[in-house]
Motif scaffolding. Sequence first.
Motif, PDB file in Angstrom:
ATOM      1  N   GLY A 121       0.815  -1.216   0.000  1.00 34.11           N
ATOM      2  CA  GLY A 121       0.000   0.000   0.000  1.00 34.11           C
ATOM      3  C   GLY A 121       0.841   1.254   0.000  1.00 34.11           C
ATOM      4  O   GLY A 121       0.499   2.249  -0.645  1.00 34.11           O
ATOM      5  N   ILE A 122       1.957   1.226   0.722  1.00 39.43           N
ATOM      6  CA  ILE A 122       2.870   2.375   0.722  1.00 39.43           C
ATOM      7  C   ILE A 122       3.516   2.537  -0.643  1.00 39.43           C
ATOM      8  O   ILE A 122       3.601   3.643  -1.191  1.00 39.43           O
ATOM      9  N   LYS A 123       3.962   1.439  -1.209  1.00 40.70           N
ATOM     10  CA  LYS A 123       4.593   1.477  -2.530  1.00 40.70           C
ATOM     11  C   LYS A 123       3.634   2.041  -3.575  1.00 40.70           C
ATOM     12  O   LYS A 123       4.026   2.814  -4.459  1.00 40.70           O
ATOM     13  N   ASN A 124       2.347   1.661  -3.471  1.00 42.43           N
ATOM     14  CA  ASN A 124       1.343   2.092  -4.450  1.00 42.43           C
ATOM     15  C   ASN A 124       0.814   3.497  -4.195  1.00 42.43           C
ATOM     16  O   ASN A 124       0.104   4.056  -5.024  1.00 42.43           O
ATOM     17  N   GLY A 125       1.113   4.055  -3.018  1.00 44.53           N
ATOM     18  CA  GLY A 125       0.608   5.379  -2.694  1.00 44.53           C
ATOM     19  C   GLY A 125      -0.739   5.380  -2.000  1.00 44.53           C
ATOM     20  O   GLY A 125      -1.307   6.445  -1.735  1.00 44.53           O
ATOM     21  N   ASP A 126      -1.283   4.195  -1.690  1.00 46.59           N
ATOM     22  CA  ASP A 126      -2.552   4.130  -0.966  1.00 46.59           C
ATOM     23  C   ASP A 126      -2.351   4.509   0.501  1.00 46.59           C
ATOM     24  O   ASP A 126      -3.269   5.022   1.143  1.00 46.59           O
ATOM     25  N   LEU A 127      -1.165   4.225   1.057  1.00 47.71           N
ATOM     26  CA  LEU A 127      -0.788   4.613   2.406  1.00 47.71           C
ATOM     27  C   LEU A 127       0.424   5.539   2.315  1.00 47.71           C
ATOM     28  O   LEU A 127       1.271   5.371   1.436  1.00 47.71           O
ATOM     29  N   ASP A 128       0.495   6.488   3.230  1.00 50.52           N
ATOM     30  CA  ASP A 128       1.637   7.398   3.253  1.00 50.52           C
ATOM     31  C   ASP A 128       2.800   6.844   4.075  1.00 50.52           C
ATOM     32  O   ASP A 128       3.960   7.069   3.735  1.00 50.52           O
ATOM     33  N   TYR A 129       2.488   6.147   5.131  1.00 54.09           N
ATOM     34  CA  TYR A 129       3.558   5.671   6.018  1.00 54.09           C
ATOM     35  C   TYR A 129       3.028   4.593   6.966  1.00 54.09           C
ATOM     36  O   TYR A 129       1.818   4.468   7.200  1.00 54.09           O
ATOM     37  N   THR A 130       3.949   3.839   7.500  1.00 56.65           N
ATOM     38  CA  THR A 130       3.668   2.925   8.596  1.00 56.65           C
ATOM     39  C   THR A 130       4.833   3.015   9.570  1.00 56.65           C
ATOM     40  O   THR A 130       5.919   3.475   9.211  1.00 56.65           O
ATOM     41  N   ILE A 131       4.609   2.596  10.811  1.00 56.07           N
ATOM     42  CA  ILE A 131       5.628   2.707  11.849  1.00 56.07           C
ATOM     43  C   ILE A 131       6.164   1.328  12.217  1.00 56.07           C
ATOM     44  O   ILE A 131       5.396   0.425  12.547  1.00 56.07           O
TER      45      ILE A 131
END
Length: 388
Positions: A306-316
């Motif tokens: 999801g981060i790679k695709n731009g659906d998510l901005d970040y995760t911790i």
Amino acid sequence: MKDIHPKVEEALDTLNLNRVARRRLLTGAGLASASAAAAALLSACSGNSGGSTPAASGGTAAAGGAGAGDFPATPKWKFVFVCHVTTNPFFTPTQYGAQDACALLGATFQWTGSKDSIVAEMVNATNSAISGKADGLAVAVVDKSAFKGPIDRALDAGIPVVSYNADGAREDKGSSRLAYVGQGLYESGYALGQRALQQVDSGEVVGFIATPGALNIQPRIDGAAQAFKDSGKAIKFSSVGTNADVTKGLSIIDAYAQGHPGLAGMLAVDAGSTQAVGQIARKYNLRSKGLKVAGGFDLVPETLAGIKNGDLDYTIDQQPYLQGFLPVVYLYLYKLSGGLLFPSETNTGLLFVTKDNVGPYQTTKTRFEGSDTAQKLIERSGPIAHAT
């Protein structure tokens, strides 16, 4: 006796063997070359390596009964980890960490607790470990009152106890554990909110939590809420419970997104809900419909995608491997030193994984993130990012 290669003599001198043991090693192996000596001496000096997968009764010890490294010989101490979600993939690297530490130190571990975050089952597992005379306990303290009695009994019985991953409530630790190993939970939630505030100035932001009240994640949602409050911005922040079952949680987040068009932000404080936020953002193309920020916690493959695709901005990332490795080390050193080496409070850190640095997490398979079983050196090169 045959002539012995000088390198063999040199290596033998470092072992401080008595005369009989020295003669047996030489005559038994027929060591006439340095290469033969190396193989035999490595075998004599090193222990067995750990297995390749986490084990419920955990980890192969280094040489049974022999001292690990430079340490004196010790019993094969058994440490028990009590977890709230024993089969959750988040804790795969935690089990690898415990296994690797046990292999280094000549100890074993047991992984037990509850599959479904049922506190009574965790308490029963803790009491069983005490009755079974475990040599040390690591407990995920997800309730601020239920573990006080069992942990006191363990300490009264001379069993050292540390907490990991969860440490009671922010205002009440709920136990007399010797130290906590894990992320600063409230602080990480506050950082989650602060990061979102870089992208959101107004509107509705929702924070999803799988099990409201569970003290491994409730402090995070509390921290995020406080960050929005402290900002003074015109943001309405709401907390919504999802479910420990990822499939059920996905349905709840799906329904919420449909019922609240125009969301400015979607955050989550657990792995399953974070994964679902990315999936729902993609399903409804929410990034093109006003969703300014989406993020959460942990490194499951769906979240990284999801981060790679731009659906998510970040995760911790909270480094779950260390949450298994360090408790074993601390409990071992406490036992080894007669209690003089007291376990240390340890924050396992807070690292934001974004589109800029997600690549290695997706392409590198490693025990440290639970994506591989193999023991291997992970090579890296180039500058290390740092504050300027």
